[in-house]
Design an enzyme around this catalytic site. Sequence first.
Site, mmCIF file in Angstrom:
data_model
loop_
_atom_site.group_PDB
_atom_site.id
_atom_site.type_symbol
_atom_site.label_atom_id
_atom_site.label_comp_id
_atom_site.label_asym_id
_atom_site.label_seq_id
_atom_site.Cartn_x
_atom_site.Cartn_y
_atom_site.Cartn_z
ATOM 1 N N CYS A 1 15.960 -5.843 51.187
ATOM 2 C CA CYS A 1 16.635 -4.614 52.143
ATOM 3 C C CYS A 1 15.830 -4.430 53.105
ATOM 4 O O CYS A 1 15.949 -3.843 54.371
ATOM 5 C CB CYS A 1 16.758 -3.436 51.262
ATOM 6 N N GLN B 1 22.698 0.478 52.418
ATOM 7 C CA GLN B 1 22.225 -0.613 52.183
ATOM 8 C C GLN B 1 23.021 -1.382 51.175
ATOM 9 O O GLN B 1 23.220 -2.654 51.450
ATOM 10 C CB GLN B 1 20.695 -0.357 51.773
ATOM 11 N N ASP C 1 13.057 -5.832 46.493
ATOM 12 C CA ASP C 1 12.532 -4.567 46.970
ATOM 13 C C ASP C 1 10.885 -4.443 47.164
ATOM 14 O O ASP C 1 10.445 -5.010 46.095
ATOM 15 C CB ASP C 1 13.237 -3.271 46.553
ATOM 16 N N HIS D 1 20.663 4.506 47.926
ATOM 17 C CA HIS D 1 20.661 3.913 49.315
ATOM 18 C C HIS D 1 21.961 3.271 49.368
ATOM 19 O O HIS D 1 21.949 1.961 49.734
ATOM 20 C CB HIS D 1 19.403 2.940 49.475
ATOM 21 N N ARG E 1 24.190 -4.048 57.996
ATOM 22 C CA ARG E 1 24.202 -2.558 58.062
ATOM 23 C C ARG E 1 24.972 -1.972 59.135
ATOM 24 O O ARG E 1 25.770 -0.809 59.241
ATOM 25 C CB ARG E 1 22.428 -1.990 58.143
ATOM 26 N N ARG F 1 18.306 11.207 55.781
ATOM 27 C CA ARG F 1 17.405 10.469 54.985
ATOM 28 C C ARG F 1 16.284 11.529 54.397
ATOM 29 O O ARG F 1 15.594 12.060 55.263
ATOM 30 C CB ARG F 1 16.574 9.408 55.757
HETATM 31 N N1 CP Z 1 16.465 -1.248 54.760
HETATM 32 C C1 CP Z 1 16.192 -0.028 55.403
HETATM 33 O O1 CP Z 1 16.915 1.023 55.206
HETATM 34 O O2 CP Z 1 15.366 -0.112 56.195
HETATM 35 P P1 CP Z 1 14.779 1.149 57.110
HETATM 36 O O3 CP Z 1 13.776 1.805 56.275
HETATM 37 O O4 CP Z 1 13.937 0.380 58.084
HETATM 38 O O5 CP Z 1 15.576 1.869 57.631
HETATM 39 N N1 NVA Z 2 12.801 1.352 48.043
HETATM 40 C C1 NVA Z 2 12.307 1.711 49.482
HETATM 41 C C2 NVA Z 2 13.613 1.021 50.306
HETATM 42 C C3 NVA Z 2 13.286 1.068 52.056
HETATM 43 C C4 NVA Z 2 14.395 0.805 52.740
HETATM 44 C C5 NVA Z 2 12.004 2.935 49.866
HETATM 45 O O1 NVA Z 2 12.366 3.924 49.372
HETATM 46 O O2 NVA Z 2 10.831 3.094 50.422
#
Ligand code: CP
Ligand code: NVA
Length: 312
Positions: free
Chosen positions: A271, A139, A231, A136, A299, A109
């Site tokens: 999400c 997701q 989102d 992502h 997930r 990440r």
């Molecule tokens: N939806 C998602 O990726 O959640 P987190 O940021 O908690 O991993």
């Molecule tokens: N768009 C959000 C998604 C989190 C799962 C972010 O990048 O923070």
Amino acid sequence: MKRDLITLLDYSSAEVLSLIDSADKLKKENGSTGSPRGGTVRGDLKGKSVALVFQKPSNRTRVSFEVGVHELGGYCLYLGPDEINLGKRESTHDVAKTLSRYVHCIVARVFDNKDIVQLAQYADVPVINALCDLYHPCQALADIQTIREKFGKFQSLTLAYVGDGNNVFHSLMVACAKVGINVRFAGPKGYDPNPAILKQTQGVARTNGCTIECSRDPQWAVKGAHVIYADVWVSMGQEKETAKRIKQFKGYQINTDLVKQAQKDYIFMHCLPAHRGLEVTADVIDGKHSVIFNQAENRLHVQKAVLLYLLS
Ligand code: CP
Ligand code: NVA
């Protein structure tokens, strides 16, 4: 040659469908669904280790990967921002080469898409994108699995996404284009999806007999929609823009008034994490159309399918 999962644009429709089929099977076999859940342990990843390299916080992604690797019989280790500090403490090249000598898969990440692309380029083991500024994919796979569970099909469905044309939206529209779901996006000026990703995805959609359309009008987007998706307005790393964004996204809230335009049996998706009172009102996200925790659960199943696909 090793395979990575950076963006679903690199996967064929057949691959995406087979991942969803595999996720459904794993879910069934696992004695899910709901809570408390099952927890069958398989031996597929016995003797294999997976590193989670996370530069940002996480609940769902971290926990579902850790539990998923456990349930496949492997070992998972979490390396937070303080341990790896990608590109700062050590170059991405050296991180990729070193981890490839210890583990069989890297789940990362990151902030910048370039970092995950470089990790994949230098690593000798599969790299899975656990969120970057552009994508992502894990997701989006869980999202389309959830959509098929609810409607029993992908064809002739319309998904309306209202808000920021961000990482979650990019992957979601790609996943929808791969399986034939129509997408309508509505968001304020300045927050449109990345034009290159949009153009490429519209090409994929054409091949699969569906459309990806964009507008400024949330009413148009949700009219007759089967799925309404939201989102956050402020993604991780954009915290300094919070006040400006809240002002600019006003008018793009999913609320009871807006959802009246949708199909009667529409589902609401997010999400997570969510901010009740901003991108969605509590009555919608906590109401009977909401499937947010099914998405979160899926997930786990879909990422297990990805791990099996890339590692066995
Ligand atoms: N939806 C998602 O990726 O959640 P987190 O940021 O908690 O991993
Ligand atoms: N768009 C959000 C998604 C989190 C799962 C972010 O990048 O923070």
